[in-house]
Design an enzyme around this catalytic site. Structure first.
Site, PDB file in Angstrom:
ATOM      1  N   GLY A  58       1.288  -1.496   0.107  1.00  0.00           N
ATOM      2  CA  GLY A  58       0.108  -0.241   0.051  1.00  0.00           C
ATOM      3  C   GLY A  58       1.082   1.076  -0.157  1.00  0.00           C
ATOM      4  O   GLY A  58       1.988   1.078   0.376  1.00  0.00           O
ATOM      5  N   LEU A  59       0.363   2.666  -0.387  1.00  0.00           N
ATOM      6  CA  LEU A  59       0.487   4.055   0.791  1.00  0.00           C
ATOM      7  C   LEU A  59       1.805   4.027   1.572  1.00  0.00           C
ATOM      8  O   LEU A  59       1.124   3.395   2.649  1.00  0.00           O
ATOM      9  CB  LEU A  59      -0.361   4.477  -0.425  1.00  0.00           C
ATOM     10  CG  LEU A  59      -0.735   4.782  -1.355  1.00  0.00           C
ATOM     11  CD1 LEU A  59      -2.131   6.074  -1.505  1.00  0.00           C
ATOM     12  CD2 LEU A  59      -0.165   5.202  -3.205  1.00  0.00           C
ATOM     13  N   SER A  60       2.757   4.530   0.767  1.00  0.00           N
ATOM     14  CA  SER A  60       3.692   5.424   2.227  1.00  0.00           C
ATOM     15  C   SER A  60       2.233   6.467   2.774  1.00  0.00           C
ATOM     16  O   SER A  60       1.976   7.126   1.924  1.00  0.00           O
ATOM     17  CB  SER A  60       4.359   6.290   1.473  1.00  0.00           C
ATOM     18  OG  SER A  60       4.479   7.294   3.114  1.00  0.00           O
ATOM     19  N   GLY A  61       2.362   5.751   4.049  1.00  0.00           N
ATOM     20  CA  GLY A  61       1.108   6.304   5.164  1.00  0.00           C
ATOM     21  C   GLY A  61      -0.110   6.248   5.604  1.00  0.00           C
ATOM     22  O   GLY A  61      -1.293   6.625   5.267  1.00  0.00           O
ATOM     23  N   GLY A  82      -0.805   2.564   6.520  1.00  0.00           N
ATOM     24  CA  GLY A  82      -0.782   1.752   7.848  1.00  0.00           C
ATOM     25  C   GLY A  82      -0.261   1.120   7.897  1.00  0.00           C
ATOM     26  O   GLY A  82      -0.338  -0.020   8.611  1.00  0.00           O
ATOM     27  N   LYS A  83       0.556   0.244   6.778  1.00  0.00           N
ATOM     28  CA  LYS A  83       0.970  -1.032   6.858  1.00  0.00           C
ATOM     29  C   LYS A  83       2.233  -0.983   8.288  1.00  0.00           C
ATOM     30  O   LYS A  83       1.483  -2.253   8.559  1.00  0.00           O
ATOM     31  CB  LYS A  83       2.214  -1.002   5.572  1.00  0.00           C
ATOM     32  CG  LYS A  83       1.848  -0.955   4.284  1.00  0.00           C
ATOM     33  CD  LYS A  83       3.149  -1.259   3.080  1.00  0.00           C
ATOM     34  CE  LYS A  83       3.481   0.237   3.166  1.00  0.00           C
ATOM     35  NZ  LYS A  83       3.334   1.641   3.185  1.00  0.00           N
ATOM     36  N   SER A  84       3.178  -0.375   8.541  1.00  0.00           N
ATOM     37  CA  SER A  84       4.273  -0.647   9.647  1.00  0.00           C
ATOM     38  C   SER A  84       3.316  -0.834  11.056  1.00  0.00           C
ATOM     39  O   SER A  84       3.303  -1.903  11.683  1.00  0.00           O
ATOM     40  CB  SER A  84       4.476   0.567   9.992  1.00  0.00           C
ATOM     41  OG  SER A  84       5.484   0.622   8.822  1.00  0.00           O
ATOM     42  N   SER A  89       5.645  -2.063  -2.309  1.00  0.00           N
ATOM     43  CA  SER A  89       5.479  -3.023  -3.232  1.00  0.00           C
ATOM     44  C   SER A  89       5.113  -2.228  -4.516  1.00  0.00           C
ATOM     45  O   SER A  89       3.801  -3.473  -4.284  1.00  0.00           O
ATOM     46  CB  SER A  89       5.679  -4.026  -2.644  1.00  0.00           C
ATOM     47  OG  SER A  89       4.625  -4.420  -1.596  1.00  0.00           O
TER      48      SER A  89
HETATM   49  S1  ADX Z   1       9.309  -0.201  -2.040  1.00  0.00           S
HETATM   50  O1  ADX Z   1       8.525   0.331  -3.130  1.00  0.00           O
HETATM   51  O2  ADX Z   1      10.726   0.176  -1.865  1.00  0.00           O
HETATM   52  O3  ADX Z   1       8.537  -1.235  -1.716  1.00  0.00           O
HETATM   53  P1  ADX Z   1       9.732   0.789   1.132  1.00  0.00           P
HETATM   54  O4  ADX Z   1       8.745   0.406   1.289  1.00  0.00           O
HETATM   55  O5  ADX Z   1      10.750  -0.157   0.962  1.00  0.00           O
HETATM   56  O6  ADX Z   1       9.461   1.000  -1.054  1.00  0.00           O
HETATM   57  O7  ADX Z   1      10.404   2.133   2.020  1.00  0.00           O
HETATM   58  C1  ADX Z   1       9.581   2.802   1.068  1.00  0.00           C
HETATM   59  C2  ADX Z   1       9.669   3.627   2.577  1.00  0.00           C
HETATM   60  O8  ADX Z   1      10.756   4.695   2.062  1.00  0.00           O
HETATM   61  C3  ADX Z   1       8.513   5.149   2.462  1.00  0.00           C
HETATM   62  O9  ADX Z   1       7.525   4.953   3.707  1.00  0.00           O
HETATM   63  C4  ADX Z   1       9.133   6.220   3.130  1.00  0.00           C
HETATM   64  O10 ADX Z   1       9.416   6.090   4.498  1.00  0.00           O
HETATM   65  C5  ADX Z   1      10.798   6.101   2.170  1.00  0.00           C
HETATM   66  N1  ADX Z   1      10.746   7.013   0.972  1.00  0.00           N
HETATM   67  C6  ADX Z   1      11.932   7.910   1.061  1.00  0.00           C
HETATM   68  N2  ADX Z   1      11.341   7.908  -0.329  1.00  0.00           N
HETATM   69  C7  ADX Z   1      10.491   7.815  -0.869  1.00  0.00           C
HETATM   70  C8  ADX Z   1       9.760   7.970  -2.042  1.00  0.00           C
HETATM   71  N3  ADX Z   1      10.946   7.972  -3.808  1.00  0.00           N
HETATM   72  N4  ADX Z   1       8.937   6.940  -2.877  1.00  0.00           N
HETATM   73  C9  ADX Z   1       8.474   6.185  -1.303  1.00  0.00           C
HETATM   74  N5  ADX Z   1       8.772   5.937  -0.705  1.00  0.00           N
HETATM   75  C10 ADX Z   1       9.445   6.788  -0.464  1.00  0.00           C
END
Ligand code: ADX
Length: 195
Positions: free
Chosen positions: A29-32, A34-36, A103
């Site tokens: 899911g998107l950053s923020g 709530g995955k963690s 991911s």
């Molecule tokens: S993934 O896309 O390769 O699966 P992953 O989950 O490891 O990403 O890391 C994401 C975390 O990196 C986010 O929670 C955020 O804190 C940080 N981050 C820093 N730069 C980016 C970016 N360009 N896109 C998304 N997350 C970022």
């Protein structure tokens, strides 16, 4: 050349010794979104039931195992590859593995799934609208992505491909972590006791 020696102890034996069905619960899911938070709550709930777990969280892994990787699509693919291989080893060792990674690409998640036996990889779509994630902006990253200080940011300057058929689809903007973890636990129970 001789063939590699098969493992002396099977996955099934390890699972029975631990009285649990090893699997990989994969939060995407998107950053923020709530995955963690969900990963931590699920970990606590499983621990309270005496289950043996491991959490593989993107933010933490990017400080160690994956610290050489950035956020280009190819680097995210490598991130998912490393984490899924690590998760597979842990599942083979009998653990319930909880992965929390953005991911964002379907192909990489499908590749991760292909490492596991049928039913062992449980894809959980941790879903919150981009507007909600951006308003939360816990780490201040969305604001920096909007002004161009962070490139290749998921949902802003790089796509997020939502799962088409996840095992669970959880909306985090209108339910508590406890309610959502109860749904995951129910799914895991059903899977462990199919009758
Ligand atoms: S993934 O896309 O390769 O699966 P992953 O989950 O490891 O990403 O890391 C994401 C975390 O990196 C986010 O929670 C955020 O804190 C940080 N981050 C820093 N730069 C980016 C970016 N360009 N896109 C998304 N997350 C970022």
């Amino acid at each position: 050349m001789t063939a590699p020696t098969p493992p002396a102890i099977t996955k099934g034996q390890r699972a029975r010794a631990k009285s649990q069905w090893p699997c990989c619960v994969w939060f995407t899911g998107l950053s923020g979104a709530g995955k963690s938070t969900l990963a931590q709550h699920l970990d606590c709930a499983l621990f309270a039931r005496g289950r043996h777990t491991a959490v593989l969280d993107g933010d933490r892994l990017r400080q160690g195992l994956c610290r050489d990787l950035g956020f280009l699509p190819s680097e995210r693919a490598e991130n998912v590859r490393r984490v899924s291989e690590a998760a597979r080893l842990m599942v083979d060792a009998g653990l319930i593995v909880i992965v929390a990674l953005i991911s964002p690409f379907r192909a990489e998640r499908d590749r991760a799934r292909s490492l596991f036996s049928p039913g062992e990889f449980i894809e959980v779509f941790v879903d919150a609208p981009l507007t909600v994630c951006e308003a939360r902006d816990v780490k201040g990253l969305y604001a920096r992505a909007r002004t161009g200080q962070i490139a290749n940011f998921t949902g802003i300057s790089q796509p997020y491909e939502a799962p088409l058929a996840p095992q669970l689809h959880l909306q985090t903007d209108d339910a508590s972590p406890e309610q959502l973890v109860a749904r995951i636990m129910a799914h895991l129970d059903e899977r462990a006791n199919p009758d």
